[in-house]
Design a protein around this motif. Structure first.
Motif: not given
Length: 224
Positions: A107-126
């Motif tokens: 029904d809805c898509i939410i995107r969460f980033p994998r950022r270069w400055e975090e070595l492309y690791q997903p942030d659990p807090d985010e």
């Protein structure tokens, strides 16, 4: 994807492939010659293949979905998780066919980033900040496609815990992970996620179009 799969050979490097040479003749397979068993009950996937894949993960055949490549598995798992609707959370950047497969169901898509400055690791807090009671599916790739960043097991377990608290399952496309971790018992299924893989990227058997997902029996049954 149509362009990438069209056989275009104008570039020096084919970024649509993993770099693993494809098997072009059965005689190249270890153990040849052999007679493959092509018969038997196959309504829920070839039983011998399901047993072999299940053993790799320390799972049961009832945990195994067989489909035509990892892409179809991702589509079917998304459909099973989102059968009654709901929100899906998907990483960015992402392998686009995964996003498109999930878009069909969500029904809805939410995107969460994998950022270069975090070595492309997903942030659990985010993830915690963005997830809600409507979320039914969280999708990641490991190794990350396109950056090749690997997830550590504890991070996967934490993301699975976040998902469970909200009533969502976590699906990991792990088609590149065997390049780094050959023990499938250390893949996402062991941490409580749904693991998807195939005979393509790391095995050189692209033409067979065999993919699988390992997950809870309820999800796998619904996917079938």
């Amino acid at each position: 994807m149509e362009w990438a799969k069209s056989g275009y050979v104008g570039g020096k490097y084919n970024l649509a492939r993993s770099g693993i040479p494809s098997i072009t003749d059965l005689s190249l397979l270890p153990g040849f010659p052999f007679m493959p068993d092509l018969f038997g009950h196959n309504e829920w996937g070839h039983s011998g293949l399901k047993e072999t894949i299940a053993a790799l993960y320390g799972a049961q055949p009832e945990n195994v979905l067989i489909a035509q490549g990892a892409s179809q598995c991702n589509f079917l798992i998304a459909g099973a998780a989102l059968a009654e609707g709901g929100t899906a959370m998907i990483e960015t950047p992402v392998y686009e066919p995964i996003l498109r497969a999930v878009e069909v169901w969500a029904d809805c898509i939410i995107r969460f980033p994998r950022r270069w400055e975090e070595l492309y690791q997903p942030d659990p807090d985010e993830l915690r900040k963005r997830i809600d009671g409507h979320t039914r599916l969280i999708v990641l790739t490991n190794l990350h496609n396109p950056t090749h960043a690997a997830l550590d097991e504890e991070r996967v377990r934490e993301i699975v815990r976040i998902g469970r608290e909200a009533g969502a399952c976590v699906a990991l496309d792990e088609v590149f992970l065997p390049m780094l971790e050959t023990d499938f018992r250390k893949h996402g299924f062991s941490a409580g996620a749904i693991s998807t893989n195939s005979l393509g990227k790391c095995w050189g058997l692209d033409a067979l179009r065999v993919g699988w997902s390992i997950g809870p029996q309820e999800i796998i049954h619904r996917a079938y």
